[in-house]
Design a protein around this motif. Structure first.
Motif, PDB file in Angstrom:
ATOM      1  N   TYR A 249       0.818  -0.859   0.694  1.00  7.34           N
ATOM      2  CA  TYR A 249      -0.356   0.121   0.351  1.00  7.34           C
ATOM      3  C   TYR A 249       0.667   1.090  -0.168  1.00  7.34           C
ATOM      4  O   TYR A 249       2.021   1.322   0.021  1.00  7.34           O
ATOM      5  N   ALA A 250      -0.064   2.530   0.127  1.00  8.46           N
ATOM      6  CA  ALA A 250       0.652   3.907  -0.279  1.00  8.46           C
ATOM      7  C   ALA A 250       0.465   4.211   1.126  1.00  8.46           C
ATOM      8  O   ALA A 250      -0.860   4.150   1.218  1.00  8.46           O
ATOM      9  N   MET A 251       1.598   5.343   1.257  1.00 12.99           N
ATOM     10  CA  MET A 251       0.938   6.085   2.635  1.00 12.99           C
ATOM     11  C   MET A 251       1.014   7.388   2.615  1.00 12.99           C
ATOM     12  O   MET A 251       2.595   7.089   2.480  1.00 12.99           O
ATOM     13  N   VAL A 252       0.181   9.031   2.551  1.00 11.78           N
ATOM     14  CA  VAL A 252       1.093  10.006   2.366  1.00 11.78           C
ATOM     15  C   VAL A 252       1.193  10.490   4.252  1.00 11.78           C
ATOM     16  O   VAL A 252       0.244   9.494   4.694  1.00 11.78           O
ATOM     17  N   PHE A 253       1.736  11.232   4.029  1.00  7.39           N
ATOM     18  CA  PHE A 253       2.254  11.721   5.654  1.00  7.39           C
ATOM     19  C   PHE A 253       2.885  12.894   5.036  1.00  7.39           C
ATOM     20  O   PHE A 253       3.623  13.473   4.445  1.00  7.39           O
ATOM     21  N   GLY A 254       2.696  13.773   6.803  1.00  8.91           N
ATOM     22  CA  GLY A 254       3.616  15.032   6.721  1.00  8.91           C
ATOM     23  C   GLY A 254       3.349  15.354   8.273  1.00  8.91           C
ATOM     24  O   GLY A 254       2.240  14.902   8.641  1.00  8.91           O
ATOM     25  N   TYR A 255       3.547  17.198   8.394  1.00  6.58           N
ATOM     26  CA  TYR A 255       2.407  17.405   9.172  1.00  6.58           C
ATOM     27  C   TYR A 255       1.243  18.396   9.233  1.00  6.58           C
ATOM     28  O   TYR A 255       1.277  19.166   8.279  1.00  6.58           O
ATOM     29  N   PRO A 256       0.366  17.728  10.096  1.00  7.24           N
ATOM     30  CA  PRO A 256      -1.011  18.182   9.164  1.00  7.24           C
ATOM     31  C   PRO A 256      -1.391  19.813   9.740  1.00  7.24           C
ATOM     32  O   PRO A 256      -0.661  20.267  10.896  1.00  7.24           O
ATOM     33  N   ASP A 257      -1.996  19.828   9.213  1.00 11.85           N
ATOM     34  CA  ASP A 257      -2.802  21.267   9.184  1.00 11.85           C
ATOM     35  C   ASP A 257      -3.840  21.245   9.676  1.00 11.85           C
ATOM     36  O   ASP A 257      -5.002  22.326   8.831  1.00 11.85           O
ATOM     37  N   VAL A 258      -4.451  20.699  10.135  1.00 12.06           N
ATOM     38  CA  VAL A 258      -5.850  20.102  11.028  1.00 12.06           C
ATOM     39  C   VAL A 258      -5.602  19.456  11.833  1.00 12.06           C
ATOM     40  O   VAL A 258      -5.218  18.850  12.571  1.00 12.06           O
ATOM     41  N   HIS A 259      -6.329  19.772  12.858  1.00 15.45           N
ATOM     42  CA  HIS A 259      -6.273  19.437  14.389  1.00 15.45           C
ATOM     43  C   HIS A 259      -8.029  18.905  15.085  1.00 15.45           C
ATOM     44  O   HIS A 259      -8.682  19.046  14.806  1.00 15.45           O
ATOM     45  N   PHE A 260      -7.798  17.736  15.529  1.00 15.03           N
ATOM     46  CA  PHE A 260      -9.567  17.429  15.649  1.00 15.03           C
ATOM     47  C   PHE A 260      -9.319  16.511  16.987  1.00 15.03           C
ATOM     48  O   PHE A 260      -8.151  17.098  17.735  1.00 15.03           O
ATOM     49  N   THR A 261     -10.485  16.901  17.729  1.00 14.38           N
ATOM     50  CA  THR A 261     -10.318  17.341  19.339  1.00 14.38           C
ATOM     51  C   THR A 261     -10.995  16.666  20.125  1.00 14.38           C
ATOM     52  O   THR A 261     -10.670  16.233  21.174  1.00 14.38           O
ATOM     53  N   ARG A 262     -11.371  15.309  18.912  1.00 12.04           N
ATOM     54  CA  ARG A 262     -11.788  14.559  20.001  1.00 12.04           C
ATOM     55  C   ARG A 262     -12.108  12.298  19.553  1.00 12.04           C
ATOM     56  O   ARG A 262     -11.984  12.957  17.980  1.00 12.04           O
ATOM     57  N   THR A 263     -12.697  11.977  19.761  1.00 14.53           N
ATOM     58  CA  THR A 263     -12.408  10.658  18.491  1.00 14.53           C
ATOM     59  C   THR A 263     -13.781  10.512  18.428  1.00 14.53           C
ATOM     60  O   THR A 263     -15.141  11.514  18.483  1.00 14.53           O
ATOM     61  N   VAL A 264     -14.199   9.382  17.464  1.00 15.58           N
ATOM     62  CA  VAL A 264     -15.323   9.288  16.896  1.00 15.58           C
ATOM     63  C   VAL A 264     -16.095   8.410  17.659  1.00 15.58           C
ATOM     64  O   VAL A 264     -15.671   7.988  18.725  1.00 15.58           O
ATOM     65  N   GLN A 265     -17.072   8.351  17.062  1.00 16.77           N
ATOM     66  CA  GLN A 265     -17.868   7.283  17.846  1.00 16.77           C
ATOM     67  C   GLN A 265     -19.530   5.970  16.813  1.00 16.77           C
ATOM     68  O   GLN A 265     -19.503   6.468  16.307  1.00 16.77           O
ATOM     69  N   HIS A 266     -18.092   4.606  17.099  1.00 14.75           N
ATOM     70  CA  HIS A 266     -18.549   3.893  16.044  1.00 14.75           C
ATOM     71  C   HIS A 266     -19.473   2.882  16.905  1.00 14.75           C
ATOM     72  O   HIS A 266     -19.496   3.158  17.975  1.00 14.75           O
ATOM     73  N   SER A 267     -20.341   2.579  16.453  1.00 13.16           N
ATOM     74  CA  SER A 267     -21.199   1.118  16.013  1.00 13.16           C
ATOM     75  C   SER A 267     -20.166   0.158  17.299  1.00 13.16           C
ATOM     76  O   SER A 267     -19.053   0.212  17.150  1.00 13.16           O
ATOM     77  N   SER A 268     -20.708  -1.232  18.114  1.00 12.52           N
ATOM     78  CA  SER A 268     -19.875  -1.442  18.484  1.00 12.52           C
ATOM     79  C   SER A 268     -19.350  -2.484  17.353  1.00 12.52           C
ATOM     80  O   SER A 268     -19.890  -3.241  16.353  1.00 12.52           O
ATOM     81  N   ALA A 269     -18.112  -3.568  17.948  1.00 12.70           N
ATOM     82  CA  ALA A 269     -17.513  -4.194  17.009  1.00 12.70           C
ATOM     83  C   ALA A 269     -18.065  -5.559  15.995  1.00 12.70           C
ATOM     84  O   ALA A 269     -19.408  -5.869  17.404  1.00 12.70           O
ATOM     85  N   LEU A 270     -18.166  -5.786  15.754  1.00 13.41           N
ATOM     86  CA  LEU A 270     -18.712  -6.952  15.180  1.00 13.41           C
ATOM     87  C   LEU A 270     -18.241  -7.834  15.752  1.00 13.41           C
ATOM     88  O   LEU A 270     -16.695  -8.668  14.833  1.00 13.41           O
ATOM     89  N   ILE A 271     -18.988  -9.271  16.788  1.00 12.37           N
ATOM     90  CA  ILE A 271     -18.036 -10.397  17.341  1.00 12.37           C
ATOM     91  C   ILE A 271     -18.460 -11.013  17.055  1.00 12.37           C
ATOM     92  O   ILE A 271     -19.565 -11.058  17.429  1.00 12.37           O
ATOM     93  N   HIS A 272     -17.997 -12.601  16.470  1.00 11.11           N
ATOM     94  CA  HIS A 272     -18.584 -14.113  17.660  1.00 11.11           C
ATOM     95  C   HIS A 272     -17.665 -14.231  17.377  1.00 11.11           C
ATOM     96  O   HIS A 272     -16.449 -15.103  17.296  1.00 11.11           O
ATOM     97  N   ARG A 273     -18.075 -15.273  18.853  1.00 11.18           N
ATOM     98  CA  ARG A 273     -17.518 -16.178  19.149  1.00 11.18           C
ATOM     99  C   ARG A 273     -18.092 -17.051  19.270  1.00 11.18           C
ATOM    100  O   ARG A 273     -18.901 -17.859  19.281  1.00 11.18           O
ATOM    101  N   ALA A 274     -16.966 -17.646  18.772  1.00 11.36           N
ATOM    102  CA  ALA A 274     -16.534 -19.013  18.073  1.00 11.36           C
ATOM    103  C   ALA A 274     -16.801 -20.680  19.078  1.00 11.36           C
ATOM    104  O   ALA A 274     -16.775 -19.524  19.541  1.00 11.36           O
ATOM    105  N   LEU A 275     -17.768 -21.661  18.765  1.00  7.29           N
ATOM    106  CA  LEU A 275     -17.400 -22.438  19.249  1.00  7.29           C
ATOM    107  C   LEU A 275     -17.803 -22.822  20.547  1.00  7.29           C
ATOM    108  O   LEU A 275     -17.767 -23.094  21.658  1.00  7.29           O
TER     109      LEU A 275
END
Length: 275
Positions: A249-275
Motif C-alpha cells: 500500500y501507499a501512505m502520504v504523511f506530514g505535519y497536519p494542517d488540521v486539528h481533531f479535538t475528540r474521538t469519533v463514535q463507531h457502532s459496536s464491534a462485530l464479534i463472533h464468538r466461535a465454538l
C-alpha cells in the motif's frame, strides 16, 4: 554462523531461552548452559527471542550485544493513552507545506521496521519520498500519465474518477491523489515470501501509529497506490520498486494542517464468538 554466545558469569541457567525458541534449536549442554548444535543453525528464524527473554542479558546471537537493546520494564505506554491513540487516529488530508524534521523522519522508519513479518522474513522495503519537491515531481509524472490515459479513453472500468482528479488539478490546482502531502511511503516485498501483503500492511500500521503519536498526520492512500501500480506501472520503475515486489500500500504523511479535538463514535464491534 549464528555467533550464539553465552556469558557464563551472568547466566543463571534458567532455561527460558530454550523454552521460548520458536524453532526449538536451543538446548542445555551437559554443564547446564544454553547451546545450539551446528547442524541446527540453519533452522534459526533469527527472531532474537533468546536475546530478548534472557533476564540477565547473558545471551548474544548474530553478533549482537544485549546491552544495546532497550530494557522493557517500565517502558510500555499507559494502556488508556494507547487506547486513545488508536481511537483518535484520523485520516489526514490537509498538510502543512513543509518537510518533516529529518531526524524524526528517520526515527519513524526505524521504529516501523520493527513490525513483525511472516516467518521473520524481514524483507519489507520502504520506498520513501523524503521531501515535498520529490512528491511534487512524482505528482507531475502521474498527472502527465493520467492525462494521456484520459485522452486515449484508456482508463479502465471502475477508475473513471481519475479523469475528474486530472480536471480538478488542471483547473484548480487541487491535488486529490497525493493531497499535497510532503512525503510518501510505499511498502513492498518479494512476492515469493510466505505473507507479502500482510507484512506490508502491518509495517504501515506500525508506522502510522508511531507517526501520529509524534504529531505526524497520515493517510492510507489507495488512489496513489492504484495510480502507481495499476494505471501507470512504469511509475514503479521511476521509484525503483523491483519487478518481483508486490506493493502492499501507499501512505502520504506530514505535519497536519488540521486539528481533531475528540474521538469519533463507531457502532459496536462485530464479534463472533466461535465454538
Amino acid at each position: 554462523m549464528l555467533d550464539f554466545e553465552i556469558n557464563k558469569l551472568n547466566c543463571t541457567r534458567c532455561g527460558q531461552c530454550v523454552a521460548d525458541c520458536p524453532s526449538r534449536i536451543i538446548s542445555l549442554s551437559e554443564d547446564g548452559y544454553p547451546t545450539i548444535a551446528l547442524e541446527k543453525e540453519g533452522s534459526c528464524y533469527k527472531c532474537q527471542h533468546c536475546l530478548a527473554i534472557c533476564p540477565t542479558g547473558s545471551v548474544s546471537i548474530l553478533g549482537l550485544d544485549p546491552a544495546a537493546s532497550t530494557v522493557l520494564a517500565g517502558g510500555y505506554p499507559d494502556p488508556d493513552k494507547l487506547e486513545t491513540l488508536i481511537k483518535g487516529r484520523r485520516s489526514v488530508r490537509r498538510y502543512k507545506d513543509e518537510n518533516l524534521d529529518p531526524a524524526l523522519f528517520q526515527r519513524l522508519l526505524k521504529v516501523a521496521w520493527h513490525a513483525p513479518t511472516g516467518v521473520n522474513s524481514r524483507q519489507v522495503r520502504f520506498t520513501v519520498l523524503d521531501s515535498k519537491d520529490k512528491v511534487a515531481q512524482l505528482r507531475d509524472e502521474v498527472m502527465t500519465g493520467l492525462v494521456r490515459l484520459v485522452k486515449e479513453n484508456a482508463l479502465p472500468k471502475g477508475k473513471e474518477s481519475y479523469g475528474n482528479f486530472v480536471r480538478i488539478w488542471q483547473n484548480h490546482q487541487v491535488d486529490i491523489i497525493f493531497r499535497s502531502a510532503p512525503h510518501l511511503l510505499i511498502t513492498s516485498t518479494p512476492m515469493n515470501l510466505p505473507s507479502p501483503m500482510p507484512d506490508c500492511l502491518i509495517a504501515l500500521s506500525y508506522f502510522e501509529l508511531f507517526a501520529q503519536a509524534n504529531g505526524v498526520g497520515t493517510l492510507w492512500n489507495g488512489l496513489a497506490k492504484w495510480a502507481i501500480n495499476d494505471l501507470l506501472p512504469e511509475t514503479r520503475h521511476l521509484l525503483g520498486i523491483p519487478d518481483d515486489h508486490l506493493i502492499g500500500y501507499a501512505m502520504v504523511f506530514g505535519y497536519p494542517d488540521v486539528h481533531f479535538t475528540r474521538t469519533v463514535q463507531h457502532s459496536s464491534a462485530l464479534i463472533h464468538r466461535a465454538l
